[in-house]
Design an enzyme around this catalytic site. Structure first.
Site, PDB file in Angstrom:
ATOM      1  N   ASN A 276       0.854  -1.156   0.095  1.00 31.92           N
ATOM      2  CA  ASN A 276      -0.183  -0.027  -0.048  1.00 31.92           C
ATOM      3  C   ASN A 276       0.939   1.239  -0.034  1.00 31.92           C
ATOM      4  O   ASN A 276       1.830   1.277   0.692  1.00 31.92           O
ATOM      5  CB  ASN A 276      -0.976  -0.085   1.052  1.00 31.92           C
ATOM      6  CG  ASN A 276      -0.433  -0.261   2.573  1.00 31.92           C
ATOM      7  OD1 ASN A 276       0.507  -0.962   2.712  1.00 31.92           O
ATOM      8  ND2 ASN A 276      -1.178   0.369   3.525  1.00 31.92           N
TER       9      ASN A 276
ATOM     10  N   GLU B 225       0.405   5.292   0.677  1.00 31.53           N
ATOM     11  CA  GLU B 225      -0.385   6.226   1.186  1.00 31.53           C
ATOM     12  C   GLU B 225      -0.126   7.676   0.813  1.00 31.53           C
ATOM     13  O   GLU B 225       0.918   7.743   0.294  1.00 31.53           O
ATOM     14  CB  GLU B 225      -0.696   6.283   2.545  1.00 31.53           C
ATOM     15  CG  GLU B 225      -1.205   4.722   3.201  1.00 31.53           C
ATOM     16  CD  GLU B 225      -1.353   4.566   4.580  1.00 31.53           C
ATOM     17  OE1 GLU B 225      -1.021   5.524   5.298  1.00 31.53           O
ATOM     18  OE2 GLU B 225      -2.316   3.706   4.783  1.00 31.53           O
TER      19      GLU B 225
ATOM     20  N   CYS C 184      -4.029   0.794  -2.575  1.00 30.38           N
ATOM     21  CA  CYS C 184      -4.054  -0.407  -1.929  1.00 30.38           C
ATOM     22  C   CYS C 184      -2.929  -1.520  -2.401  1.00 30.38           C
ATOM     23  O   CYS C 184      -2.594  -1.256  -3.586  1.00 30.38           O
ATOM     24  CB  CYS C 184      -5.414  -1.252  -1.882  1.00 30.38           C
ATOM     25  SG  CYS C 184      -6.741  -0.514  -0.960  1.00 30.38           S
TER      26      CYS C 184
ATOM     27  N   GLU D  47      -3.036  -4.381  -3.470  1.00 22.02           N
ATOM     28  CA  GLU D  47      -3.503  -5.255  -4.349  1.00 22.02           C
ATOM     29  C   GLU D  47      -3.610  -4.656  -5.648  1.00 22.02           C
ATOM     30  O   GLU D  47      -3.095  -5.309  -6.640  1.00 22.02           O
ATOM     31  CB  GLU D  47      -5.203  -5.816  -3.973  1.00 22.02           C
ATOM     32  CG  GLU D  47      -5.141  -6.728  -2.769  1.00 22.02           C
ATOM     33  CD  GLU D  47      -5.444  -5.680  -1.459  1.00 22.02           C
ATOM     34  OE1 GLU D  47      -4.737  -4.704  -1.319  1.00 22.02           O
ATOM     35  OE2 GLU D  47      -6.434  -6.170  -0.791  1.00 22.02           O
TER      36      GLU D  47
ATOM     37  N   CYS E 161     -10.501  -4.738  -0.235  1.00 24.21           N
ATOM     38  CA  CYS E 161     -11.550  -3.601  -0.205  1.00 24.21           C
ATOM     39  C   CYS E 161     -12.476  -4.031  -1.345  1.00 24.21           C
ATOM     40  O   CYS E 161     -12.177  -4.499  -2.437  1.00 24.21           O
ATOM     41  CB  CYS E 161     -11.092  -2.364  -0.076  1.00 24.21           C
ATOM     42  SG  CYS E 161     -10.441  -1.594  -1.517  1.00 24.21           S
TER      43      CYS E 161
ATOM     44  N   CYS F 122     -10.697  -3.024  -4.674  1.00 28.42           N
ATOM     45  CA  CYS F 122      -9.772  -3.852  -4.955  1.00 28.42           C
ATOM     46  C   CYS F 122     -10.649  -5.165  -5.743  1.00 28.42           C
ATOM     47  O   CYS F 122     -10.155  -5.715  -6.849  1.00 28.42           O
ATOM     48  CB  CYS F 122      -8.907  -4.408  -3.962  1.00 28.42           C
ATOM     49  SG  CYS F 122      -7.662  -2.953  -3.554  1.00 28.42           S
TER      50      CYS F 122
HETATM   51  N1  THU Z   1      -5.352  -1.759   2.410  1.00 23.40           N
HETATM   52  C1  THU Z   1      -4.665  -2.358   1.458  1.00 23.40           C
HETATM   53  O1  THU Z   1      -3.745  -1.991   0.963  1.00 23.40           O
HETATM   54  N2  THU Z   1      -5.361  -3.565   0.920  1.00 23.40           N
HETATM   55  C2  THU Z   1      -6.256  -4.124   1.793  1.00 23.40           C
HETATM   56  O2  THU Z   1      -6.674  -4.969   1.446  1.00 23.40           O
HETATM   57  C3  THU Z   1      -6.837  -3.552   2.828  1.00 23.40           C
HETATM   58  C4  THU Z   1      -6.654  -1.860   3.064  1.00 23.40           C
HETATM   59  C5  THU Z   1      -4.462  -0.342   2.916  1.00 23.40           C
HETATM   60  C6  THU Z   1      -5.137   0.930   2.481  1.00 23.40           C
HETATM   61  C7  THU Z   1      -4.532   1.836   3.515  1.00 23.40           C
HETATM   62  O3  THU Z   1      -3.266   2.200   3.343  1.00 23.40           O
HETATM   63  C8  THU Z   1      -4.435   1.005   4.795  1.00 23.40           C
HETATM   64  O4  THU Z   1      -4.494  -0.641   4.396  1.00 23.40           O
HETATM   65  C9  THU Z   1      -5.449   1.245   5.747  1.00 23.40           C
HETATM   66  O5  THU Z   1      -6.707   1.072   5.204  1.00 23.40           O
END
Ligand code: THU
Length: 130
Positions: free
Chosen positions: A42, A44, A53, A55, A86, A89
Site C-alpha cells: 500500500n 498512502e 491498496c 492489491e 476492499c 480492489c
Molecule cells: N489496504 C490495502 O492495501 N489492502 C487491503 O486489502 C485493505 C486496506 C490499505 C489501504 C490503507 O493504506 C491501509 O490499508 C488502511 O486502510
C-alpha cells in the site's frame, strides 16, 4: 509455488509499505498462469483519498509487464484479523480474474482462502456493458 511461498512474497513487499497515516502495512503478491509473480504494497498519501491498496499496486505492476492472466493472490497484514481486499480492489480484480483464488493472511501467518466470485454478489462486469 506453494501458498506459503506466495504469502512470503507478499510479506516481503509489505516491508516496503508506505503507510505513515494508517500505520497498517499491507503486502500483495499475484501469481499468473505462467507462474510469474508480481507484488505490491500500500502506498498512502497525505491526501488520503489518493491512497493505493497493495492489491491494486500488484495488479498495476503485472498489467504493466503484460500479464493479466491471474490465478492466485496472497494478501498479508500484521493484523489480528484476516486481511480481505476492499470493495474497490475486488472490482479491479474481477476485471481480469473472476475465479481468482485469494489467500488472506493475518499477522500470525494463518490464512484463509476464498474464490473472488464468492466474495462479490451481483458484480458489475464487462459483460454488463454489452
Ligand atoms: N489496504 C490495502 O492495501 N489492502 C487491503 O486489502 C485493505 C486496506 C490499505 C489501504 C490503507 O493504506 C491501509 O490499508 C488502511 O486502510
Amino acid at each position: 509455488m506453494t501458498d506459503r511461498n506466495l504469502l512470503e512474497r507478499a510479506a516481503a513487499a509489505m516491508s516496503n509499505s508506505y503507510s505513515p497515516y494508517s500505520r497498517f502495512p499491507v503486502g500483495a503478491a499475484i501469481e499468473c498462469s505462467d507462474g510469474s509473480v508480481f507484488t505490491g504494497c500500500n502506498v498512502e498519501n497525505c491526501a488520503l483519498g489518493c491512497t493505493m491498496c497493495a492489491e491494486r499496486v500488484a495488479v498495476g505492476n503485472a498489467v504493466s509487464a503484460g500479464h493479466t492472466d491471474f490465478v492466485r493472490l496472497a494478501i498479508t497484514a500484521e493484523s489480528s484479523n484476516y486481511c480481505f481486499p476492499c470493495g474497490t480492489c475486488r472490482q479491479v480484480l474481477m476485471e481480469f480474474a473472476p475465479d481468482l483464488e485469494l489467500l488472506c493472511a493475518r499477522g500470525d501467518g494463518r490464512y484463509v482462502s476464498y474464490n473472488l466470485r464468492n466474495m462479490m454478489s451481483s458484480p458489475f462486469t464487462k459483460e454488463h456493458m454489452e
